[in-house]
Design an enzyme around this catalytic site. Structure first.
Site, mmCIF file in Angstrom:
data_model
loop_
_atom_site.group_PDB
_atom_site.id
_atom_site.type_symbol
_atom_site.label_atom_id
_atom_site.label_comp_id
_atom_site.label_asym_id
_atom_site.label_seq_id
_atom_site.Cartn_x
_atom_site.Cartn_y
_atom_site.Cartn_z
ATOM 1 N N SER A 669 0.835 -1.193 0.000
ATOM 2 C CA SER A 669 0.000 0.000 0.000
ATOM 3 C C SER A 669 0.879 1.256 0.000
ATOM 4 O O SER A 669 1.581 1.521 -0.976
ATOM 5 C CB SER A 669 -0.961 -0.030 1.192
ATOM 6 O OG SER A 669 -2.001 0.899 1.040
ATOM 7 N N ASP A 742 -9.081 -5.151 -5.511
ATOM 8 C CA ASP A 742 -8.662 -4.218 -4.460
ATOM 9 C C ASP A 742 -9.831 -3.306 -4.086
ATOM 10 O O ASP A 742 -10.444 -2.676 -4.945
ATOM 11 C CB ASP A 742 -7.481 -3.383 -4.951
ATOM 12 C CG ASP A 742 -6.750 -2.669 -3.823
ATOM 13 O OD1 ASP A 742 -7.429 -2.151 -2.914
ATOM 14 O OD2 ASP A 742 -5.521 -2.635 -3.843
ATOM 15 N N HIS A 776 -7.526 -5.684 -1.088
ATOM 16 C CA HIS A 776 -6.306 -4.939 -0.766
ATOM 17 C C HIS A 776 -5.312 -5.810 0.006
ATOM 18 O O HIS A 776 -4.101 -5.709 -0.193
ATOM 19 C CB HIS A 776 -6.665 -3.699 0.046
ATOM 20 C CG HIS A 776 -5.537 -2.726 0.176
ATOM 21 N ND1 HIS A 776 -4.904 -2.168 -0.918
ATOM 22 C CD2 HIS A 776 -4.906 -2.206 1.272
ATOM 23 C CE1 HIS A 776 -3.952 -1.354 -0.508
ATOM 24 N NE2 HIS A 776 -3.927 -1.354 0.812
#
Length: 803
Positions: A669, A742, A776
């Site tokens: 991330s 995601d 994610h």
């Protein structure tokens, strides 16, 4: 001749295609990594309110890609399984056992089907029963278990777990929960032929909103969402279950402590294609036990234009909650400054209001705060604790006051920077009251309260338990974790006898529960969880501290392979794992977090597994980005990022454990964003691996992470902070990995797709791996094992065996 040239061109194109799309199908890393990923999880523990019984909840192995591929709808900012009307991702508990805190085994929960997927386990206030859900292939069931006999029975089915998943006990032993409508029609289906275009329109009102995922897009989506989101509120009285009140798209239900009133939030229309359901129009209502609406507390419009900036809030009522030490006292807060703290100078900026049952009178101003209100921890009519603070300065103030005369009795206890872990005095210890609500633990007729905290220090975290004298302000240390162990307080199970329930671990000993007697100084082990990672035996772990070139203190946790001798074996190929964090004070940025004495837990996506393959790992390296001299942290983001990386590498090289020519950097991330920047703006690393990042900040134009400025406020900043802009500067191999589903704000898969195209176009050595069905965070066994295969392939080729 022409035919030969055509054949040659076709063969060349095929070769290029094969080189671009190699190794289709899921691959496996070495067996030792497979065994670490497949290691059984230590059960989670849920302690009863009376602190006498512990539930041990066991989970199965990792889900599969087939599990993630089950039907899923993605609407209004949520993902759910239409077959069950509940969550579509995540695993349930498949086994529950119980034991007394004195060590008595109560056995395994009986009366369940052969296969279960248990969730939302919650104790009754009297500790005699616990409730839970069980998700089948077609519904969500509600079960209740007797704690003494450890037998369970099903009491209902058809629960709606889309907008609110909790089940709630009332003081009288009844349960309230949301259920889908009985005898509802079949779910609406999306039309195959569109009835018209999808249209959005703005009427010139300025407003901004983040880049949300999984939003409504069509009228069909609207109908489908409303169908599945509609619920009725149900109360089970111990014998029968009956609905009460009006059905609707109920998003939250909060019973009063005495269980006689309900604060109910219901969302409505018009829907939005820009924001999730929690910004749709809504009503907050007070209901009685019969479902009658006693009072409308708030009617909120659709909010597509969201406030942005430091300490900015939506005007009007916000933050409804019940006072935990009273039967039915409702409180909320309202901004006195119109919602913008920094727009005007005034003494008080927030006002807390109180409304007492039966809620017919006017609200009463209760207490005002000079900063933004952050919460109250209730004790009794004579004692409560008030928290307030600001996001821009990061100041946090904690005060005591008497609820009987609140404004006049405010006494500041401490004020500190929220980033200052070293001076954090801890958090007040609470205990459940007769309604099962948390209230302050006080002794000596309210003179003393108790504080428990992580005990951050330059040597690492050392959790503690203190007694705080409210009259003198004196703190007395009752206990502190001592090396070589790391021990945290789970509950103060018997204040009168000085008994703590703690979790104790060391580098070699798995976390287990103990009862610590503060008066006798004794320690008794309660659980006996076993080490799930014998493969990691002998791995060296060390907390390492060092300084950045500007004097900021930094640290990382060093992991070295079992049996490694730096004198004989020399420096190792190394992987650095980090995540940048913003600070406004250099002294806070360098504070050590974590402990060198914790047992090493291996999450399925952890880079720590590569220590078994001959790599040194610099884990959780400090990467502070500090805003000083009136500047925002991101004004010097790249310079500080490179300085953080250089300092970590220099330290590891100086220790003799790292080969400076064979270091990789990786992150997830915002850590992936960091990785891309480091390969763009330095040649410190032999290679990088970036997971689920955002690389083009023009696609997150209204802010990102803690950045409050928009693209139009400072376009140069956004371009500077976009790795996409600097794709031509990447000279070392960069592997990109991204979940194809995601669900995180800003990290759409297109971020990696377009960044890969830019890197490829610039001639960089790069590879893009898109994991099917993954959000994610990656969860499927096949995905995680393949991810580790990709890591090792990249690391071995471009780092360990770098030419």
């Amino acid at each position: 001749m022409m035919r030969k040239m055509i054949i040659t061109a076709i063969l060349a194109s095929s070769a290029l295609l094969m080189s671009a799309q190699v190794k289709n199908g899921y691959q496996l890393p070495p067996e030792v990594i497979v065994s670490l990923i497949d290691a059984p999880q230590t059960p989670s523990v849920l302690l009863s309110p009376d602190n006498l019984t512990m539930l041990m909840m066991y989970r199965p192995g990792l889900p599969t890609v087939a599990d993630l591929s089950q039907p899923e709808l993605r609407l209004a900012g949520i993902r759910f399984d239409p077959s069950t009307n509940g969550p579509s991702r995540g695993q349930g508990v498949n086994r529950i056992t119980a034991m007394k805190t004195d060590g008595t085994d109560l056995g395994e929960l009986r009366g369940l089907p052969a296969e279960v997927k248990i969730g939302s386990v919650t104790w009754s206030p009297d500790s005699r029963r616990f409730a839970f859900t069980n998700t089948t292939g077609s519904t969500i069931e509600l079960w209740v278990a007797d704690a003494a006999s450890m037998t369970a029975k099903k009491i209902d089915e058809g629960l709606n777990g889309i907008l609110r998943r909790n089940i709630t006990w009332l003081p009288d032993g009844s349960l309230v929960y949301l259920r889908t409508l009985r005898n509802r029609d079949r779910a609406p289906a999306a039309t195959t032929v569109p009835a018209g275009p999808s249209v959005q329109e703005s009427e010139g009102v300025r407003g901004e909103s983040p880049t949300f995922q999984d939003l409504l897009q069509t009228p069909d989506d609207e109908r489908i969402f409303e169908y599945y989101a509609t619920s009725e509120l149900v109360r089970w009285d111990g014998i029968t279950a009956a609905s009460f009140g009006s059905s609707g798209m109920i998003t939250d239900v909060s019973p009063s402590p005495d269980g006689k009133w309900f604060l109910v939030s219901v969302t409505g229309k018009p829907f939005s294609y820009l924001v999730p359901y929690y910004y749709f129009p809504s009503r907050t209502e007070l209901w009685d036990l019969k479902g009658n609406i006693v009072r409308l507390m708030l009617e909120s419009p659709l909010r597509e234009n969201l406030p942005r900036g430091y300490d900015v809030v939506i005007p009007g009522r916000r933050g409804f909650s019940w006072r935990s030490d009273r039967p039915a006292s409702l409180m909320w807060v309202e901004a006195l400054d119109g919602g913008d703290y920094h727009a005007k100078e005034m003494k008080y900026h927030d006002q807390v209001f109180m409304l007492e049952s039966p809620f017919a009178a006017d609200p009463v101003p209760f207490i005002a705060t000079e900063k933004r209100f952050q919460g109250i921890t209730w004790g009794n009519d004579n004692m409560a604790m008030l928290m307030e603070g600001l996001s821009k300065s990061r100041v946090r103030v904690t005060s005591s006051f008497s609820p009987a005369n609140p404004q006049a009795t405010i006494k500041k206890l401490w004020e500190l920077n929220s980033d200052d872990r070293y001076n954090n005095p801890g958090f007040p210890v609470t205990v459940p009251n007769t309604w099962g609500r948390s209230v302050l633990l006080t002794t000596d007729k309210g003179r003393n309260l108790y504080l428990s905290g992580s005990g951050a220090s330059p040597e690492g975290d050392r959790p503690f338990m203190d007694r705080y004298d409210l009259k003198t302000g004196k703190t007395t240390r009752l206990w502190r974790s001592e090396a070589p162990y790391y021990e945290t307080v789970s509950e103060f199970i018997d204040p009168a006898r000085g008994l703590l329930l703690t979790v104790r671990q060391s580098v070699t000993e798995v976390p287990n529960y103990f009862i610590r007697d503060l008066r006798k100084g004794t320690l008794k082990q309660v659980t006996a969880f076993e080490n799930p990672y014998p493969q990691m035996a002998g791995v060296h772990k060390e907390l390492v501290t060092y300084k950045r070139n500007d004097g900021v203190d930094l640290s990382f946790t060093l992991y070295l392979p079992a049996g490694y001798d730096r004198t004989k074996d020399g420096p190792l190929p190394t992987i650095l794992w980090a995540y940048p964090r913003e600070f406004n004070d250099p002294s806070m940025a360098g504070q050590v977090s974590g402990s060198p004495y914790t047992f090493t837990r291996i999450s399925p996506s952890s880079v720590l597994v590569y220590v078994t393959q001959g790599y040194a790992v610099l884990n959780d390296a400090s990467f502070p980005i500090v805003g000083i001299g009136g500047k925002e942290p991101n004004d010097t983001f790249i310079e500080q990022l490179v300085a953080d990386a250089a300092a970590a590498i220099d330290k590891a090289v100086g220790m003799g454990v790292t080969d400076p020519e064979r270091v990789a950097v990786s992150g997830h991330s915002y850590g992936a964003f960091m990785t891309a920047h480091l390969l763009s703006h330095s040649r410190l690393f032999a290679a990088g691996i970036a997971r689920s990042g955002a690389y083009n900040r023009s696609l997150t134009p209204f802010g990102f992470q803690n950045e409050r400025r928009s693209f139009w406020d400072d376009p140069e900043l956004y371009l500077m902070m976009s790795p996409f802009t600097h794709a031509t500067k990447v000279k070392d191999p960069l592997l990109l990995i991204h979940g194809m589903a995601d669900d995180n704000q800003g990290t759409f898969p297109i971020q990696s797709e377009r960044y890969y195209a830019a890197l490829k176009g610039a001639g960089a050595v790069t590879r893009l791996v898109l994991l099917p069905q993954e959000a994610h965070g990656y969860t499927a066994r096949e995905s995680l094992l393949h991810m580790h295969w990709e890591y090792l392939r990249w690391l071995d080729k471009y780092v360990k065996n770098k030419k």
